[in-house]
Design a protein around this motif. Sequence first.
Motif, PDB file in Angstrom:
ATOM      1  N   HIS A 124       0.748  -1.263   0.230  1.00  0.00           N
ATOM      2  CA  HIS A 124       0.106  -0.152  -0.016  1.00  0.00           C
ATOM      3  C   HIS A 124       0.883   1.308  -0.094  1.00  0.00           C
ATOM      4  O   HIS A 124       0.476   2.169  -0.725  1.00  0.00           O
TER       5      HIS A 124
ATOM      6  N   ASP B 201      -6.503   7.114   0.069  1.00  0.00           N
ATOM      7  CA  ASP B 201      -6.540   6.033  -0.522  1.00  0.00           C
ATOM      8  C   ASP B 201      -7.437   5.722  -1.804  1.00  0.00           C
ATOM      9  O   ASP B 201      -8.837   6.078  -1.847  1.00  0.00           O
TER      10      ASP B 201
ATOM     11  N   HIS C  42       1.212   4.403  -2.782  1.00  0.00           N
ATOM     12  CA  HIS C  42       0.915   6.016  -2.497  1.00  0.00           C
ATOM     13  C   HIS C  42       1.961   6.649  -3.318  1.00  0.00           C
ATOM     14  O   HIS C  42       1.873   7.722  -3.855  1.00  0.00           O
TER      15      HIS C  42
ATOM     16  N   SER D 278       0.690   9.883   5.637  1.00  0.00           N
ATOM     17  CA  SER D 278      -0.618   9.119   5.687  1.00  0.00           C
ATOM     18  C   SER D 278      -1.336   9.021   7.248  1.00  0.00           C
ATOM     19  O   SER D 278      -0.750   9.456   8.030  1.00  0.00           O
TER      20      SER D 278
HETATM   21 ZN    ZN Z   1      -3.240   5.114   2.305  1.00  0.00          ZN
END
Ligand code: ZN
Length: 337
Positions: free
Chosen positions: A112, A304, A116, A137
Amino acid sequence: MRYSTILGIESSCDDTAVAIWHKGKILANITAGQDIHREYGGVVPELASRAHQSHIIPTLNQALKTANIAANDIDAIAVTQGPGLMGSLLVGLNTAKGLSIALQKPLIGVNHLQAHIAALYIENPEPEFPLLVLLVSGGHTQLILVTGFTEMQIVGTTLDDAAGEAFDKAAKLLGLPYPGGPHIENRAQSGNPKAFPFPQASVPGFNMSFSGIKTSLLYFLQKESKTNTGFATDNMADICASYQQSIIDYLLGKTKKAIKEYNPKTIALAGGVSANKSLRKQLSELGAEHNLPCLIPAFEYCTDNAAMICMAGHFLLEKGDTTGLEALPFSKTLHNP
Ligand code: ZN
Ligand code: KG4
């Protein structure tokens, strides 16, 4: 290129997202959010995974419809494998596995956090490396030296809370809804960023700490409320502006120091907090001061989303880095080998 269409799925936290990448373009980027967490001031994992279950198929169908492609046209399925909430990750990963089996197409497990960073390349396909990325984040805050599309080295990391968490926890103390970042930013717009001082943690090198600032806000509110019970409400804009600026100053201070040390060709911002307009503006100014281009994703690719999963999947697929069906969700964050 042996493939032309990638379906991406993201479900690591409380957003169910599906996107479609076709020959370098994002044809669909659909996200279903979850309002159920608002009243709890944070994400409730069990509620999140249940909501993912009900959102995933409609979101998938909507993405296919928006992109105007049939499931059979998909060449590969990229999915967030971690880090994230276990129950949430399982919904996306198992859906991706089901598609991979049904369509007989490769599965690509994506980190993840790398995704980003990959969000930066959606609109900037040929960045000048090395890139110094400030990744901010809800769960992570790191300074990362990126030397290639899939090569990177952590330069600094938060030792406790993430920057997004500092926004979210402050919002809770101020009685603002979750996620707090956008609400604090909103209130900060009409406030004075110099109204109240919030101390910055002294951490050596490029590492960071954000737990102290939230605690200092708590003590500050407790102290002021003793003599004026309406203090927080009366001074909301100034509190938010000062708190936000203190976080930004801290992040920019560390970034400036890392620019001097690592001499990047480009600086960049990634992760949910990169939706913050003051941070975007001030990091761009820092880039200009150092004669460096500053890459920041468009708003829809900051928080996200699944477009960034497609993008990260594309780079892994180029290297032949696919994932077996036995893959499980992982909790590993970005770390140096
Ligand atoms: Zn994230
Ligand atoms: O990247 P992200 O969507 O999810 C994680 O991977 O954690 O980041 C979510 C975080 C939350 O903490 C949220 O409050 C913060 O990003 N955020 C913002 C803004 N928009 C989202 N923080 C400050 N200003 C914003 N405009």
